[in-house]
Scaffold this active site. Structure first.
Site, PDB file in Angstrom:
ATOM      1  NE  ARG A 190      -4.135   1.541   2.361  1.00  0.00           N
ATOM      2  CZ  ARG A 190      -5.073   1.523   3.304  1.00  0.00           C
ATOM      3  NH1 ARG A 190      -4.922   0.761   4.371  1.00  0.00           N
ATOM      4  NH2 ARG A 190      -6.166   2.238   3.159  1.00  0.00           N
ATOM      5  NE  ARG A 240     -13.063 -13.792  10.438  1.00  0.00           N
ATOM      6  CZ  ARG A 240     -12.332 -14.819  10.028  1.00  0.00           C
ATOM      7  NH1 ARG A 240     -11.160 -15.075  10.612  1.00  0.00           N
ATOM      8  NH2 ARG A 240     -12.731 -15.592   9.037  1.00  0.00           N
ATOM      9  CG  ASP A 278     -12.842 -20.153   8.438  1.00  0.00           C
ATOM     10  OD1 ASP A 278     -12.489 -20.994   9.294  1.00  0.00           O
ATOM     11  OD2 ASP A 278     -14.030 -19.903   8.188  1.00  0.00           O
ATOM     12  CG  HIS A 289     -13.279 -16.263  -0.351  1.00  0.00           C
ATOM     13  ND1 HIS A 289     -14.144 -16.835   0.564  1.00  0.00           N
ATOM     14  CD2 HIS A 289     -13.752 -15.020  -0.574  1.00  0.00           C
ATOM     15  CE1 HIS A 289     -15.096 -15.974   0.867  1.00  0.00           C
ATOM     16  NE2 HIS A 289     -14.887 -14.858   0.173  1.00  0.00           N
ATOM     17  CD  GLU A 316     -11.753 -17.145   4.213  1.00  0.00           C
ATOM     18  OE1 GLU A 316     -12.409 -17.949   3.537  1.00  0.00           O
ATOM     19  OE2 GLU A 316     -12.235 -16.498   5.161  1.00  0.00           O
TER      20      GLU A 316
END
Length: 246
Positions: A39, A57, A86, A134, A153
């Site tokens: 970025r 998360r 995940d 994904h 993930e």
């Protein structure tokens, strides 16, 4: 003596559980750093930033337990680690669909990242209209006494896709997953409307970039020779470029 053994076993279990959860946290730190570097590089060098937002998360222990029961995963850390891929997740939001594939290629090209599985729900949307890319990755984590390769993930989607997914999640939560058929049909239509919006915005972005390049070439060419033939040639180039976009 039995009490002391139980205490020791509990201490060892706590340590293993802590290591288990920390590994996912550190894996997210690693992939998060990779994304931040990309970025920043785009912002400073390429004068364009394809990454709009980044969220990470880790599943809560309660959520892990629910999925264990749902998927019939044995209650061992090794089985959870291998069969639940995940637990750690990172979501990258981009401006355009083309940005999704650019970021995905850059992450996958890094030598310490192992690609396990790719599910392209953009080219092949889910029946409910859901669209996103994904990717299951394995990220190396260097602990004090071991090296672990942890599943993460990665989801990459556009702003429009992310807005739709957020709204769909809220509606399903409100109706406890028993959403009326009328609403599911409208959600599906909204998903394809969002995809069409992405397509139009991508086309506009390409058009703007082409015009910027032509204008830059205009200045270069006219500074060398401001003649009628040069201007005519530039106009022809513009027309060809615009025709390609139609």
């Amino acid at each position: 003596m039995t009490y002391l053994i139980e205490q020791q076993n509990m201490k060892e279990l706590r340590v293993e559980l802590t290591r288990f959860m920390l590994a996912y946290k550190f894996a997210l730190d690693e992939i998060g750093t990779k994304v931040r570097i990309l970025r920043e590089e785009f912002r400073l060098i390429h004068e364009y930033n394809p990454i709009e937002h980044v969220n990470t998360r880790i599943k809560t222990p309660e959520s892990i337990m629910k999925k264990m029961h749902k998927k019939n995963i044995p209650a061992t850390l090794d089985d959870i680690r291998e069969n639940m891929r995940d637990i750690a997740g990172i979501r990258i939001t981009c401006s355009f669909v083309s940005d999704i594939y650019i970021i995905n290629e850059m992450i996958q090209a890094q030598s310490d990242v192992e690609v396990i599985e790719v599910k392209d729900y953009i080219k092949h949307p889910k029946p409910n209209g859901y669209q996103s890319l994904h990717v299951i990755l394995k990220i190396p984590v260097f602990m004090s006494d071991r090296e672990e390769h942890v599943y993460v993930e990665m989801q990459i989607r556009t702003i429009a896709m992310d807005f739709w997914a957020s709204l769909e999640h809220k509606i399903y939560y409100k109706y406890n997953k028993q959403v009326p058929e009328r609403l599911t049909n409208e959600l599906r239509e909204a998903a394809f409307t969002a995809a069409e919006l992405d397509h139009k915005m991508e086309r506009l972005n390409k058009e703007i970039n082409i015009l910027k390049e032509i204008e830059h070439d205009d200045q270069d060419n006219l500074s060398l020779e401001d003649t009628g033939s040069t201007k005519t040639m530039i106009q022809m180039m513009k027309k060809i470029a615009m025709d390609k976009l139609k």
